[in-house]
Design an enzyme around this catalytic site. Structure first.
Site, PDB file in Angstrom:
ATOM      1  N   CYS A 150      71.488 -21.840  31.322  1.00 12.22           N
ATOM      2  CA  CYS A 150      72.723 -21.053  31.335  1.00 12.22           C
ATOM      3  C   CYS A 150      73.847 -21.764  30.561  1.00 12.22           C
ATOM      4  O   CYS A 150      73.718 -22.017  29.373  1.00 12.22           O
ATOM      5  CB  CYS A 150      73.121 -20.774  32.779  1.00 12.22           C
ATOM      6  SG  CYS A 150      74.386 -19.508  33.001  1.00 12.22           S
ATOM      7  N   HIS A 171      73.055 -19.693  27.544  1.00  5.88           N
ATOM      8  CA  HIS A 171      73.606 -18.367  27.837  1.00  5.88           C
ATOM      9  C   HIS A 171      74.234 -17.770  26.578  1.00  5.88           C
ATOM     10  O   HIS A 171      74.932 -18.466  25.832  1.00  5.88           O
ATOM     11  CB  HIS A 171      74.652 -18.467  28.946  1.00  5.88           C
ATOM     12  CG  HIS A 171      74.972 -17.135  29.556  1.00  5.88           C
ATOM     13  ND1 HIS A 171      75.831 -16.234  28.953  1.00  5.88           N
ATOM     14  CD2 HIS A 171      74.529 -16.548  30.694  1.00  5.88           C
ATOM     15  CE1 HIS A 171      75.911 -15.144  29.695  1.00  5.88           C
ATOM     16  NE2 HIS A 171      75.137 -15.304  30.764  1.00  5.88           N
TER      17      HIS A 171
END
Length: 433
Positions: A150, A171
């Site tokens: 992420c 991400h």
């Protein structure tokens, strides 16, 4: 919860349109080198693999819990370590998790893997922890496994220079902070000792890549199937019968009762996604204390006791699964009273995994179609459907584990519409249909 071996193909783990969907598990994630991962026996060795999962205020709780949960299922000795002053850590969506240790107590330990969850401002707190930086730098220098998901690849690995010479993903919202030349858009990217991934919904792919690297393909396949990942990304994974309108003229109020032995990944995924949708979610403990111990020994602090929570009205009551957890939920008179009142009022209720046994015993599945985990189908008398998630009027059920992402987004769609659910799925990096 024991690992169960099923025969369904692991190639279905990713969405069917993925470029990896027809490959074996070891090539399902992208690798910088064609060299195969080391062959590891199909059962964990006597000396457990040691894993560190650091967490801080604002860490993405879904990513942290999935990492610790699945690696423990594989047989790893996982330490969830707080980089803050307190063991209690409030995640990015407000769920309170209690770490096993402070990071300072891990400084001189040797780990087979250090895996960083993402989340903001959690990744910033990880980046600013000097002890963690020393641990990670040593991990990379000694060529032991490390990774991040992420926001953590961009915020932590790049800041520390641990990405140099390696392909990296992260991400989509942080792609401008990753080096352009070596940036890729794979769900999981393995580059030497470093593994990176994209977001909350790729957490299962991320952790299973570590399971394969630590324990071998057989264990990774067994766990993948036991987590029902073969239901993720296939057509017809959500079905609805007797469609009714769930929309409300106020902020939805949702109760999630919990107990010792509940599946912590189901609790956290459900609460995380619903809170992202701006739903007011109350986690209520049926135990004497608000802190509960999940099936994989992860400690979660509920918002209230079930008695305190019983004074409010709820638009939805949703039960997480877990064999032991379901048994303990079944002993709560307060909860059973709330469920009875919920159904009499025609309000929405539901559950995942083994919690359907509680609903069955309360007579709340009569004339309903449900999705149920294979471990409890023999205890249910109603009609079962093969879909991972089933909505039947004011009842919603799911088989559990990986299907809880679909389950949670289905609730969001019913309450707010498809556009809200699709918007949330983009932030989760989830293949929404």
């Amino acid at each position: 919860m024991a690992i169960t071996t099923f025969s369904s193909p692991l190639r279905l783990l990713l969405p069917h349109h993925s470029t990896f969907s027809k490959r074996t598990f070891s090539t399902r994630v992208a690798t910088q080198s064609a060299t195969p991962l080391a062959s590891i026996p199909s059962s964990p060795p006597p000396n457990k693999k040691k894993v560190l999962v650091p967490v801080g205020k604002g860490t993405e709780e879904m990513e942290a819990v999935v990492l610790a949960d699945v690696l423990r299922r594989a047989g790893a000795d996982v330490i969830v370590a707080s980089v803050g002053l307190e063991l209690e850590v409030v995640g990015s969506s407000g769920t309170r998790v209690v770490a096993d240790s402070h990071i300072s107590k891990c400084a001189d330990q040797v780990f087979d893997l250090v895996a960083l969850p993402g989340g903001m401002p959690g990744s910033v707190h990880l980046r600013d922890c000097e002890i963690l930086q020393r641990i990670m730098t040593k991990q990379a220098e000694e060529k032991r496994l490390y990774g991040a998901i992420c926001t953590a690849p961009a915020i932590v690995l790049v800041s520390w220079g641990l990405h140099k010479g390696k392909k990296i993903t992260g991400h989509p919202a942080f792609k401008d902070k990753l080096p352009t030349f070596r940036q890729v858009e794979e769900r999981v990217q393995v580059s030497g000792e470093m593994t990176t991934s994209r977001g909350p919904a790729t957490s299962f792919d991320f952790v299973l890549s570590f399971v394969e690297q630590l324990f071998g393909l057989n264990i990774a396949q067994e766990i993948s199937t036991s987590l029902l990942m073969q239901l993720s990304g296939v057509n017809g994974r959500i079905k609805e019968f007797d469609e009714i309108n769930w929309s409300l003229d106020h902020i939805p109020q949702v109760l999630v009762p919990v107990a010792n032995g509940c599946e912590e990944m189901e609790i956290v995924i459900l609460v995380d996604i619903l809170r992202r949708a701006r739903i007011d979610v109350i986690i209520a403990s049926v135990e004497k204390k608000n802190q509960i111990l999940g099936s994989q020994k992860i400690k979660i602090i509920a918002d209230k006791s079930i008695s305190e929570a019983s004074g409010s009205n709820y638009d939805l009551i949703i039960l997480p699964g877990g064999i032991e957890g379901t048994e303990r939920l079944s002993k709560s008179r307060v909860l059973k009273k709330l469920l009875k009142e919920q159904t009499l009022a025609g309000k929405v209720y539901g559950g995942t995994h083994s919690s359907l046994v509680l609903l069955e015993k309360q007579g709340l599945l009569k004339d309903k179609i449900v999705a149920a985990h294979p471990c409890v189908t023999g205890q249910l008398t109603g009609r079962l459907d093969e879909a991972g998630v089933v909505i039947d009027g004011n009842l919603i059920t799911a088989k559990g584990f990986c299907t809880v992402i679909d389950f949670s987004l289905a609730i969001v769609k019913k309450l707010f519409g498809k556009s809200r659910a699709r918007c949330l799925s983009e932030g989760l990096v989830f293949d929404y249909k």
